[in-house]
Design an enzyme around this catalytic site. Sequence first.
Site, PDB file in Angstrom:
ATOM      1  N   ARG A 155      60.170 -18.443 101.484  1.00 40.25           N
ATOM      2  CA  ARG A 155      60.290 -17.142 102.166  1.00 40.25           C
ATOM      3  C   ARG A 155      59.708 -15.959 101.402  1.00 40.25           C
ATOM      4  O   ARG A 155      59.249 -16.059 100.301  1.00 40.25           O
ATOM      5  CB  ARG A 155      61.758 -16.868 102.460  1.00 40.25           C
ATOM      6  CG  ARG A 155      62.675 -16.813 101.257  1.00 40.25           C
ATOM      7  CD  ARG A 155      64.094 -16.453 101.687  1.00 40.25           C
ATOM      8  NE  ARG A 155      65.044 -16.472 100.584  1.00 40.25           N
ATOM      9  CZ  ARG A 155      65.715 -17.541 100.196  1.00 40.25           C
ATOM     10  NH1 ARG A 155      65.544 -18.705 100.793  1.00 40.25           N
ATOM     11  NH2 ARG A 155      66.548 -17.465  99.175  1.00 40.25           N
ATOM     12  N   ASP A 156      59.808 -14.799 102.075  1.00 37.09           N
ATOM     13  CA  ASP A 156      59.484 -13.471 101.544  1.00 37.09           C
ATOM     14  C   ASP A 156      57.979 -13.297 101.271  1.00 37.09           C
ATOM     15  O   ASP A 156      57.557 -13.082 100.129  1.00 37.09           O
ATOM     16  CB  ASP A 156      60.319 -13.168 100.274  1.00 37.09           C
ATOM     17  CG  ASP A 156      61.810 -13.378 100.485  1.00 37.09           C
ATOM     18  OD1 ASP A 156      62.256 -13.295 101.642  1.00 37.09           O
ATOM     19  OD2 ASP A 156      62.531 -13.631  99.495  1.00 37.09           O
ATOM     20  N   ASP A 188      67.821  -6.208 100.749  1.00 44.06           N
ATOM     21  CA  ASP A 188      66.474  -5.898 100.248  1.00 44.06           C
ATOM     22  C   ASP A 188      65.725  -4.775 100.985  1.00 44.06           C
ATOM     23  O   ASP A 188      65.727  -4.747 102.216  1.00 44.06           O
ATOM     24  CB  ASP A 188      65.559  -7.123 100.382  1.00 44.06           C
ATOM     25  CG  ASP A 188      66.190  -8.409  99.924  1.00 44.06           C
ATOM     26  OD1 ASP A 188      67.316  -8.373  99.421  1.00 44.06           O
ATOM     27  OD2 ASP A 188      65.549  -9.461 100.085  1.00 44.06           O
ATOM     28  N   GLU A 238      62.707 -15.891  94.761  1.00 48.14           N
ATOM     29  CA  GLU A 238      62.892 -15.030  95.935  1.00 48.14           C
ATOM     30  C   GLU A 238      62.080 -13.767  95.738  1.00 48.14           C
ATOM     31  O   GLU A 238      61.878 -13.302  94.611  1.00 48.14           O
ATOM     32  CB  GLU A 238      64.346 -14.568  96.050  1.00 48.14           C
ATOM     33  CG  GLU A 238      65.316 -15.574  96.529  1.00 48.14           C
ATOM     34  CD  GLU A 238      66.710 -14.954  96.715  1.00 48.14           C
ATOM     35  OE1 GLU A 238      67.257 -15.143  97.795  1.00 48.14           O
ATOM     36  OE2 GLU A 238      67.233 -14.311  95.789  1.00 48.14           O
ATOM     37  N   SER A 289      63.205 -10.993 104.641  1.00 46.12           N
ATOM     38  CA  SER A 289      62.359 -10.022 103.947  1.00 46.12           C
ATOM     39  C   SER A 289      60.870 -10.292 104.125  1.00 46.12           C
ATOM     40  O   SER A 289      60.446 -11.421 104.375  1.00 46.12           O
ATOM     41  CB  SER A 289      62.704 -10.014 102.459  1.00 46.12           C
ATOM     42  OG  SER A 289      64.023  -9.547 102.313  1.00 46.12           O
ATOM     43  N   TRP A 297      76.207  -9.802  93.389  1.00 43.71           N
ATOM     44  CA  TRP A 297      77.222 -10.514  94.169  1.00 43.71           C
ATOM     45  C   TRP A 297      78.556 -10.608  93.451  1.00 43.71           C
ATOM     46  O   TRP A 297      79.559 -10.961  94.055  1.00 43.71           O
ATOM     47  CB  TRP A 297      76.706 -11.907  94.555  1.00 43.71           C
ATOM     48  CG  TRP A 297      75.574 -11.856  95.527  1.00 43.71           C
ATOM     49  CD1 TRP A 297      74.236 -11.908  95.234  1.00 43.71           C
ATOM     50  CD2 TRP A 297      75.659 -11.738  96.963  1.00 43.71           C
ATOM     51  NE1 TRP A 297      73.490 -11.812  96.390  1.00 43.71           N
ATOM     52  CE2 TRP A 297      74.338 -11.720  97.460  1.00 43.71           C
ATOM     53  CE3 TRP A 297      76.724 -11.633  97.866  1.00 43.71           C
ATOM     54  CZ2 TRP A 297      74.046 -11.617  98.823  1.00 43.71           C
ATOM     55  CZ3 TRP A 297      76.438 -11.525  99.217  1.00 43.71           C
ATOM     56  CH2 TRP A 297      75.103 -11.512  99.686  1.00 43.71           C
ATOM     57  N   MET A 344      73.542  -3.567 103.957  1.00 43.10           N
ATOM     58  CA  MET A 344      72.098  -3.660 103.719  1.00 43.10           C
ATOM     59  C   MET A 344      71.836  -4.472 102.468  1.00 43.10           C
ATOM     60  O   MET A 344      72.659  -4.511 101.561  1.00 43.10           O
ATOM     61  CB  MET A 344      71.463  -2.278 103.563  1.00 43.10           C
ATOM     62  CG  MET A 344      71.692  -1.611 102.213  1.00 43.10           C
ATOM     63  SD  MET A 344      70.650  -0.152 101.945  1.00 43.10           S
ATOM     64  CE  MET A 344      69.051  -0.930 101.725  1.00 43.10           C
ATOM     65  N   TRP A 388      77.105  -9.560 104.514  1.00 38.16           N
ATOM     66  CA  TRP A 388      75.838 -10.159 104.931  1.00 38.16           C
ATOM     67  C   TRP A 388      76.047 -10.953 106.224  1.00 38.16           C
ATOM     68  O   TRP A 388      77.071 -11.612 106.390  1.00 38.16           O
ATOM     69  CB  TRP A 388      75.304 -11.063 103.808  1.00 38.16           C
ATOM     70  CG  TRP A 388      73.887 -11.510 104.019  1.00 38.16           C
ATOM     71  CD1 TRP A 388      72.756 -10.835 103.663  1.00 38.16           C
ATOM     72  CD2 TRP A 388      73.462 -12.726 104.634  1.00 38.16           C
ATOM     73  NE1 TRP A 388      71.660 -11.559 104.015  1.00 38.16           N
ATOM     74  CE2 TRP A 388      72.044 -12.721 104.612  1.00 38.16           C
ATOM     75  CE3 TRP A 388      74.109 -13.822 105.213  1.00 38.16           C
ATOM     76  CZ2 TRP A 388      71.278 -13.757 105.133  1.00 38.16           C
ATOM     77  CZ3 TRP A 388      73.348 -14.857 105.728  1.00 38.16           C
ATOM     78  CH2 TRP A 388      71.949 -14.826 105.686  1.00 38.16           C
TER      79      TRP A 388
HETATM   80  C1  FRU Z   1      67.028 -11.676  98.596  1.00 38.82           C
HETATM   81  C2  FRU Z   1      67.054 -12.446  99.908  1.00 38.82           C
HETATM   82  C3  FRU Z   1      65.654 -12.803 100.354  1.00 38.82           C
HETATM   83  C4  FRU Z   1      65.822 -12.984 101.824  1.00 38.82           C
HETATM   84  C5  FRU Z   1      66.839 -11.929 102.157  1.00 38.82           C
HETATM   85  C6  FRU Z   1      67.780 -12.299 103.250  1.00 38.82           C
HETATM   86  O1  FRU Z   1      68.137 -10.848  98.419  1.00 38.82           O
HETATM   87  O2  FRU Z   1      67.860 -13.592  99.779  1.00 38.82           O
HETATM   88  O3  FRU Z   1      65.119 -13.914  99.697  1.00 38.82           O
HETATM   89  O4  FRU Z   1      64.633 -12.840 102.533  1.00 38.82           O
HETATM   90  O5  FRU Z   1      67.562 -11.662 100.973  1.00 38.82           O
HETATM   91  O6  FRU Z   1      68.604 -11.222 103.603  1.00 38.82           O
END
Ligand code: FRU
Length: 486
Positions: free
Chosen positions: A181-182, A54, A241, A118, A321, A52, A78
Site C-alpha cells: 500500500r501507500d 495520516d 508503510e 493513504s 498507539w 484522523m 480508527w
Molecule cells: C499508516 C497506515 C497506512 C495506511 C493507513 C490506513 O498509519 O497504516 O499504511 O494506508 O494508515 O489508515
Amino acid sequence: GYQPQTVNETGITVFEFSDKGILQRTGAEIEDWLRSDPDRPTLHFSPIRHWMNDPVGLCKIDEIWHLFYQFHPSGSDWGPMHWGHATSRDLVNWLHMPVFLHPEQNLWRLGATGGAFSGNAFRDRDGSLMFFYTERLPAYDLFKGYREIQKIARPDRRMIKAEGIVTVLEQRPDGVEHDFRDPKVWWDDAANAYRMILGASIEGDPAVLLFGSGDGLDWQYLRPLYRAPVTFRQEGARAVECPDFFPLEDKWVLVMGFVGHVEPRTRRRNLLYALVGELINDAFVPDTSELQLLDFGTDYYAMQSFEADGRQIAFAWLFNWEYRKPEGSSYSGELSLPRALSLSEDKKKLLMLPVIEVAERYAADPVVEDKSGKFSLPKAPIEIRLSGPLEGSKLVATQGGELAFEVNVAEGVLSIRLAQDDGSIQYVAELGGGKDLRLFHDHGIVEIFADGGTVCGTRRGYANIEPDHLEISSSASAQVIERNLR
Ligand code: FRU
C-alpha cells in the site's frame, strides 16, 4: 487568540456517517466540537471531530494548499477510512471541507474495516491532477485477511469531491504478503516513464517496491527499491508503510515507517527512518546503509512530503498507539507543524525545520528574553529558543508544581520526559554540535528541533498540558515567545 474557521463560514455543512444514516451538522454544534476539547491544539491541525491519521494527497493548486487526511467520520477510533479535506492560503490557517473520498464499499454495514487508504497527489505532465491511493477491501475469502489494491481518483472541477475512480494495480508480485500500500508516483525523466513505489514486504522482510508504467494506468513490477536488513524483521517489523521518495537538492531521499517495529535499546515504536542516496537506472543507491532516525519522539509517523514553490514540505501524523487520547474526546489525531526539508552541508542527512510561515503567521510576543531562571507562562502556545552550547541545558515545565515536560542535554544526548512517562521507553537523540534548539509547546504537543533541524523530536502528552511555570538552566541564551495566531 485562536479563531477556528469552520466549514459553516463558507456555507458548507459537515456530513457524518452513522447507523442512523447521514447526519447533517451545522453552526453551534461544530463550534462546540472545536472549542470544547481541552486537548485541542491551536498551532497544529486537528479534525473538527472524529478520528484522523495520516496526511495524504498533499498539494498546492492555484495558491491554495490542500491537505487531505485519513478520516473515520463516524467515530473517534480508527474505522472505515475516508479522505478528510482542509484548505489553506498560508499552511497555518485551515478551512475544513467536506469528505473528499469515500471507500468503495459500505464497509461498516459489512462489519469489515478498510477503505480509502493513504496515497499521494500526482500532477501529470499535462497539468492534470490525480490521487494515487490504496483501497483495502475484505479478501475474496472474507476470513483470509484483506486485499490492498491501487487506484486513481481525480478531483472534480471545484476540488470538493473525488470522481473518475479507476483501479490500476491489483496483482502483488510473488513473495509479497497482504500489506501492499501507500503509493507515491512520479514521472521519471531518466526512464522516460512513470514510476510508483509501494510499502510492502518481500519474503517477510519489510521492503519498498518499484513499479513502472508507460501510461500511468498499466503498471509492471520492476524491482525492490529497498529491502530492510534482517534485523528489522527480528525486531518485529512486518512491512514498510507510507514510503516517501523524492529528489532533494542533487540527491534522492527515501523515508519510511516499519509496521510492528520496536527499537530494542530504547523500546521506541512508530519510528520513521530516512536514507539519502542516488537513483541510478531504477536502483536506489544509498550513500550509507545506516538509517537516519527522523524523529526521536515516536509521535511523528506517516510523514508525507510534497514539492511546491521550490520547497519540499512535510506533514506527519502526531500520534502513537501506546498513548491514546482520553476516552470520550470529540476527536483523535493531529498533524505536526509543516516542516521544510533540506540536506545537511555534507549531504548526508535530512534536516527538518518548521516552514517560515509558522514564524510569520503567529505573533511573536516575548515572554522571556536572553536568560535562564524560573518564569510564569501564559496560557498559550509557546516557543522556547536556546542559542549557544546546549550541553548541560535543562528545561522543566510544570503545572501546579507537577511535571508537564522536561528536556535535558547531558553528555551530548538530548532527552525528553513527559508527565505520562513511566521510564520504560527512552526518548533520546545524540546531538552533533548542540548549538541551537527550538521547542514548541501547544496544549501537550512538544516539537523539538535541534542542531539546525538535524535532530527532531515530537511528543504528545495528555497530562498537565497547560504548564504555568518554566525553569530554564542553560549557558546558552534563552528566549521564550508566546505564539498566537495573528
Ligand atoms: C499508516 C497506515 C497506512 C495506511 C493507513 C490506513 O498509519 O497504516 O499504511 O494506508 O494508515 O489508515
